[in-house]
Design an enzyme around this catalytic site. Structure first.
Site, PDB file in Angstrom:
ATOM      1  N   ASP A 132      46.928  43.698  28.616  1.00  0.00           N
ATOM      2  CA  ASP A 132      46.824  42.706  29.682  1.00  0.00           C
ATOM      3  C   ASP A 132      47.644  41.462  29.326  1.00  0.00           C
ATOM      4  OD1 ASP A 132      45.841  41.849  32.134  1.00  0.00           O
ATOM      5  OD2 ASP A 132      44.165  40.777  31.232  1.00  0.00           O
ATOM      6  N   CYS A 216      39.395  36.939  47.336  1.00  0.00           N
ATOM      7  CA  CYS A 216      38.706  37.753  46.319  1.00  0.00           C
ATOM      8  C   CYS A 216      37.768  36.896  45.454  1.00  0.00           C
ATOM      9  CB  CYS A 216      39.764  38.440  45.458  1.00  0.00           C
ATOM     10  SG  CYS A 216      39.066  39.415  44.133  1.00  0.00           S
ATOM     11  N   CYS A 246      33.458  46.275  44.754  1.00  0.00           N
ATOM     12  CA  CYS A 246      34.326  47.381  45.196  1.00  0.00           C
ATOM     13  C   CYS A 246      34.325  48.536  44.198  1.00  0.00           C
ATOM     14  CB  CYS A 246      35.740  46.886  45.489  1.00  0.00           C
ATOM     15  SG  CYS A 246      36.613  46.283  44.054  1.00  0.00           S
TER      16      CYS A 246
HETATM   17 FE1  SF4 Z   1      37.152  52.754  47.818  1.00  0.00          FE
HETATM   18 FE2  SF4 Z   1      35.911  55.049  48.448  1.00  0.00          FE
HETATM   19 FE3  SF4 Z   1      38.398  55.088  47.420  1.00  0.00          FE
HETATM   20 FE4  SF4 Z   1      36.309  54.403  45.889  1.00  0.00          FE
HETATM   21  S1  SF4 Z   1      36.690  56.411  46.840  1.00  0.00           S
HETATM   22  S2  SF4 Z   1      38.277  53.346  46.003  1.00  0.00           S
HETATM   23  S3  SF4 Z   1      35.018  53.287  47.379  1.00  0.00           S
HETATM   24  S4  SF4 Z   1      37.765  54.211  49.405  1.00  0.00           S
END
Ligand code: SF4
Length: 349
Positions: A132, A216, A246
């Site tokens: 990173d 975000c 997410c």
């Molecule tokens: Fe997003 Fe579903 Fe893809 Fe996971 S599987 S990154 S929750 S769209």
């Protein structure tokens, strides 16, 4: 696979890395266009380290001119704890920051491991280790090498471990055989799922694989060093440092299993929650440093972490924090923090 390629991978797994893939060090032409489009839309907010173009993020050889191969190594940081619920009086911490600072832990092991390349190659090799720490489109490289796919949440998702992984890279002058994506890995593995987009409380995922940093929670609570705009504050909820929503909602993270990296476990660092009263009563930068030394929380700095705690206290209607907030208003020299404490008091009154 050539025997040297094979030996390099084997040795990385033996050193404890959870996933390893190899890609050519050639420029990432397609990804350059995608990256520029993202930046031109203003989605990078004022992440200066993302906006800088020299060295060019899509040209690994800008970082090491002799580079022929990029070795991408992933470290699993999942602690074993599944969904974390909100706790009144506490702010939630993003998982990557629960233990010790991974930059130091992973870098130390990687620097030790890289010495093996000379032994395996039978010559002195030229290498550059990145944890990173250098501008490089590392997700594109990880995808190209088949380590995982890029989810709609913009993160690299491994089909073996999910997305709670840290990426690091070694650029090397060794000509190793790159991993080739198999047909299945080229498909959009998210399919019809849109959980991450639907569940982001601030709408930061403006389209699949398009994150607007200006919306975000992780950006506002970690990277941003100034005030948090009022319209963002309620969406922050109880996140005091970063955000995992997410990833928490992603079905692929059902695959996550506990890390073998003991220094990344919550017992070694801040853990999943920080007490609002504790954070709001930090008196000095020295006190902050003593409490959070060696932990990723340091990145927010004292004023940033206390600013976030003001927002969380207001969002939780945590009236027990009134005394601490008044004391910030009366004694704090930082005007930005003082303004957040005043705002939080208004919300609680
Ligand atoms: Fe997003 Fe579903 Fe893809 Fe996971 S599987 S990154 S929750 S769209």
């Amino acid at each position: 696979m050539s025997s040297l390629t094979n030996e390099v991978k084997k040795s990385a797994y033996l050193a404890g890395f959870d996933l390893v893939c190899l890609s050519s060090a050639a420029p990432l032409a397609k990804d350059e266009a995608r990256y520029k489009e993202w930046r031109e839309k203003g989605y990078a907010a004022d992440l200066q380290y993302m906006i800088r173009e020299e060295p060019r993020r899509w040209v690994p050889q800008d970082l090491l001119p002799e580079a022929r191969t990029v070795i991408t190594l992933a470290v699993n940081f999942f602690s074993g704890a599944r969904r974390m619920e909100s706790k009144r009086g506490f702010g939630r911490v993003a998982r990557y920051a629960w233990g010790k600072d991974y930059h130091e832990i992973v870098k130390a092991r990687l620097e030790e491991w890289v010495k093996n390349l000379d032994i395996l190659a039978g010559r002195s090799t030229k290498n550059k280790v990145l944890v990173d720490s250098g501008p490089l489109l590392e997700r594109a490289l990880a995808h190209q090498g088949g380590l995982g796919f890029v989810g709609k949440n913009t993160l690299i998702i491994s089909r073996k471990l999910g997305s709670f992984i840290f990426l690091s890279e070694v650029l090397t002058d060794l000509e190793l055989e790159p991993d080739i994506l198999i047909e299945d890995e080229k498909k959009d593995a998210c399919g019809a799922c849109k959980e991450c987009i639907a569940d982001c409380p601030t709408g930061a995922l403006v389209a699949p694989r398009q994150l607007d940093a200006r919306k975000c929670i992780a950006y506002w609570t970690i990277e941003n060093k100034g005030g948090i705009p009022e319209e963002m504050r309620s969406g922050i909820g109880d996140w005091i440092f970063g955000c995992d929503i997410c990833q928490e909602v992603c079905p692929y993270n059902g695959l996550a299993r506990q890390t073998q990296w003991k220094d990344l476990l919550p017992e070694t660092g801040a853990g999943p929650y920080l007490s609002l009263l504790e954070v709001l009563s930090l008196k000095s930068d020295e006190e902050f440093k003593t409490r959070f030394k060696g932990m990723p929380i340091m990145r927010a700095k004292r004023v940033g972490l206390m600013r976030n705690a003001c927002v969380v206290a207001a969002n939780q209607k945590y009236t027990e924090a009134v005394g601490n907030l008044v004391s910030i208003v009366e004694r704090e020299p930082d005007e930005m923090l003082k303004a957040h404490a005043e705002w939080a008091l208004k919300q609680l009154s």
